[in-house]
Design an enzyme around this catalytic site. Structure first.
Site, mmCIF file in Angstrom:
data_model
loop_
_atom_site.group_PDB
_atom_site.id
_atom_site.type_symbol
_atom_site.label_atom_id
_atom_site.label_comp_id
_atom_site.label_asym_id
_atom_site.label_seq_id
_atom_site.Cartn_x
_atom_site.Cartn_y
_atom_site.Cartn_z
ATOM 1 N N HIS A 18 78.981 20.380 -0.970
ATOM 2 C CA HIS A 18 79.710 19.198 -0.513
ATOM 3 C C HIS A 18 80.984 19.052 -0.561
ATOM 4 O O HIS A 18 81.287 18.037 0.654
ATOM 5 C CB HIS A 18 79.449 18.772 -2.344
ATOM 6 C CG HIS A 18 78.038 18.228 -2.807
ATOM 7 N ND1 HIS A 18 77.284 18.489 -3.871
ATOM 8 C CD2 HIS A 18 77.244 17.863 -2.095
ATOM 9 C CE1 HIS A 18 76.336 18.249 -3.958
ATOM 10 N NE2 HIS A 18 75.449 17.927 -2.787
ATOM 11 N N LYS A 42 67.476 10.874 -10.634
ATOM 12 C CA LYS A 42 66.600 12.361 -10.688
ATOM 13 C C LYS A 42 67.129 11.948 -11.972
ATOM 14 O O LYS A 42 68.399 11.160 -12.765
ATOM 15 C CB LYS A 42 68.080 13.182 -10.050
ATOM 16 C CG LYS A 42 67.608 13.071 -8.642
ATOM 17 C CD LYS A 42 68.478 13.604 -7.935
ATOM 18 C CE LYS A 42 68.230 14.085 -5.909
ATOM 19 N NZ LYS A 42 69.314 14.553 -5.262
ATOM 20 N N ARG A 91 71.636 19.262 6.252
ATOM 21 C CA ARG A 91 71.359 20.798 5.664
ATOM 22 C C ARG A 91 70.563 21.557 7.147
ATOM 23 O O ARG A 91 71.083 22.287 7.081
ATOM 24 C CB ARG A 91 71.346 21.092 3.999
ATOM 25 C CG ARG A 91 72.569 20.896 3.847
ATOM 26 C CD ARG A 91 71.929 20.841 2.227
ATOM 27 N NE ARG A 91 70.821 20.125 2.309
ATOM 28 C CZ ARG A 91 70.440 20.393 1.288
ATOM 29 N NH1 ARG A 91 70.356 20.524 0.094
ATOM 30 N NH2 ARG A 91 69.498 18.884 0.701
ATOM 31 N N SER A 129 72.314 21.044 -5.484
ATOM 32 C CA SER A 129 72.236 21.268 -6.190
ATOM 33 C C SER A 129 71.183 21.801 -7.839
ATOM 34 O O SER A 129 71.953 22.736 -8.690
ATOM 35 C CB SER A 129 73.301 19.568 -7.372
ATOM 36 O OG SER A 129 73.863 19.622 -6.283
HETATM 37 N N1 COA Z 1 75.564 21.320 0.379
HETATM 38 C C1 COA Z 1 75.147 21.858 -0.901
HETATM 39 N N2 COA Z 1 74.220 20.612 -1.704
HETATM 40 C C2 COA Z 1 73.955 19.003 -0.631
HETATM 41 C C3 COA Z 1 74.354 19.067 0.702
HETATM 42 C C4 COA Z 1 75.126 19.832 0.452
HETATM 43 N N3 COA Z 1 76.343 19.856 2.065
HETATM 44 N N4 COA Z 1 74.501 17.963 0.869
HETATM 45 C C5 COA Z 1 73.318 17.963 0.349
HETATM 46 N N5 COA Z 1 72.978 18.525 -0.872
HETATM 47 C C6 COA Z 1 72.113 18.745 -1.877
HETATM 48 C C7 COA Z 1 72.114 17.388 -3.213
HETATM 49 O O1 COA Z 1 72.848 18.479 -4.232
HETATM 50 C C8 COA Z 1 70.876 16.963 -3.410
HETATM 51 O O2 COA Z 1 70.386 18.160 -4.215
HETATM 52 P P1 COA Z 1 68.934 18.410 -5.349
HETATM 53 O O3 COA Z 1 68.325 17.518 -5.052
HETATM 54 O O4 COA Z 1 69.425 19.424 -6.276
HETATM 55 O O5 COA Z 1 69.856 17.632 -6.698
HETATM 56 C C9 COA Z 1 70.116 16.742 -2.722
HETATM 57 O O6 COA Z 1 70.450 18.034 -1.345
HETATM 58 C C10 COA Z 1 70.391 16.454 -1.851
HETATM 59 O O7 COA Z 1 69.716 14.497 -2.787
HETATM 60 P P2 COA Z 1 69.256 13.527 -2.339
HETATM 61 O O8 COA Z 1 68.087 12.837 -3.199
HETATM 62 O O9 COA Z 1 68.870 13.058 -0.791
HETATM 63 O O10 COA Z 1 71.063 12.909 -2.532
HETATM 64 P P3 COA Z 1 71.916 12.778 -3.677
HETATM 65 O O11 COA Z 1 70.735 13.213 -4.699
HETATM 66 O O12 COA Z 1 73.185 13.446 -2.889
HETATM 67 O O13 COA Z 1 72.397 11.083 -3.698
HETATM 68 C C11 COA Z 1 71.982 8.639 -3.670
HETATM 69 C C12 COA Z 1 71.162 10.389 -4.004
HETATM 70 C C13 COA Z 1 72.584 8.837 -4.852
HETATM 71 C C14 COA Z 1 73.131 8.431 -2.298
HETATM 72 C C15 COA Z 1 71.041 7.479 -4.026
HETATM 73 O O14 COA Z 1 70.215 7.574 -4.372
HETATM 74 C C16 COA Z 1 72.042 6.382 -3.497
HETATM 75 O O15 COA Z 1 72.216 5.951 -2.685
HETATM 76 N N6 COA Z 1 71.874 5.651 -4.533
HETATM 77 C C17 COA Z 1 72.571 4.679 -5.126
HETATM 78 C C18 COA Z 1 70.989 3.346 -4.734
HETATM 79 C C19 COA Z 1 70.995 2.612 -3.697
HETATM 80 O O16 COA Z 1 71.570 2.186 -3.575
HETATM 81 N N7 COA Z 1 69.780 3.169 -3.734
HETATM 82 C C20 COA Z 1 69.136 2.581 -1.942
HETATM 83 C C21 COA Z 1 68.748 3.877 -1.003
HETATM 84 S S1 COA Z 1 68.212 3.104 0.640
#
Ligand code: COA
Length: 160
Positions: A18, A42, A91, A129
């Site tokens: 991140h 989550k 990724r 994560s």
């Molecule tokens: N390095 C390490 N890990 C990374 C990464 C990076 N560069 N990029 C992504 N990841 C990982 C994250 O740690 C996460 O890991 P996990 O699943 O083990 O927790 C995963 O990849 C990505 O998960 P994801 O669920 O795609 O995204 P997020 O948890 O980071 O965030 C939100 C998702 C919060 C952005 C999304 O749910 C959101 O916008 N929520 C708000 C409600 C909303 O507007 N909903 C409608 C969306 S269309």
């Protein structure tokens, strides 16, 4: 015109992958808001407050970066912060379909924002994560993947 970008995520916890994305974003945008999501499907190990504190600790010294939290839709938060860009990390090819769906939905909800995809350095392309949490919970060394304070927090919470 100054461009503000938001980088939303669960950050449970923030990893070096991140941070790598945030560093890249600071080279492209005037302000980068790391937006820790309160509303997420989550079940998180760390509370919203803890996730914000950890991200602030890790990113606090980087110029033009603000760490904040939000509830509800990311597009509503982008609007409220006048952010024209939503950053997401890609990724691997496997991330693409879900990210494409989210970007399209977000554009439908708020047409004034664009999603920008950034790719992390190769050594971070396989971490997430949940993988970091799993390794930490089983006593593995997560020091290559997270800041030392995050490592301590993981140890205390998962392997204490
Ligand atoms: N390095 C390490 N890990 C990374 C990464 C990076 N560069 N990029 C992504 N990841 C990982 C994250 O740690 C996460 O890991 P996990 O699943 O083990 O927790 C995963 O990849 C990505 O998960 P994801 O669920 O795609 O995204 P997020 O948890 O980071 O965030 C939100 C998702 C919060 C952005 C999304 O749910 C959101 O916008 N929520 C708000 C409600 C909303 O507007 N909903 C409608 C969306 S269309």
């Amino acid at each position: 015109m100054k461009v503000t970008a938001i980088y939303p995520g669960t950050f449970d916890p923030i990893t070096n992958g991140h941070t790598d994305i945030v560093m890249r974003a600071t080279c492209l945008f005037d302000n980068v808001i790391v937006a820790v999501a309160g509303s997420t499907s989550k079940k998180t190990v760390f509370s919203l407050d803890e996730r914000v504190k950890m991200a602030s600790k890790v990113l606090g010294d980087i110029e033009n970066v603000e760490v904040s939290s939000f509830e509800g839709l990311v597009t509503d938060y982008a609007k409220s912060r006048d952010a024209g860009v939503i950053i997401r990390g890609l990724r691997a090819v496997s991330d693409f379909e879900y990210e494409f769906q989210m970007a399209s939905m977000n554009r439908q909800l708020y047409a004034k924002t664009e999603t920008a995809f950034l790719t992390p350095a190769e050594q971070f392309s396989y971490i997430s994560s949940s993988l970091v949490r799993e390794v930490a919970s089983l006593g593995g060394d997560v020091s290559p993947f997270v800041h030392k304070d995050v490592m301590q927090a993981l140890k205390k919470r998962l392997n204490g």
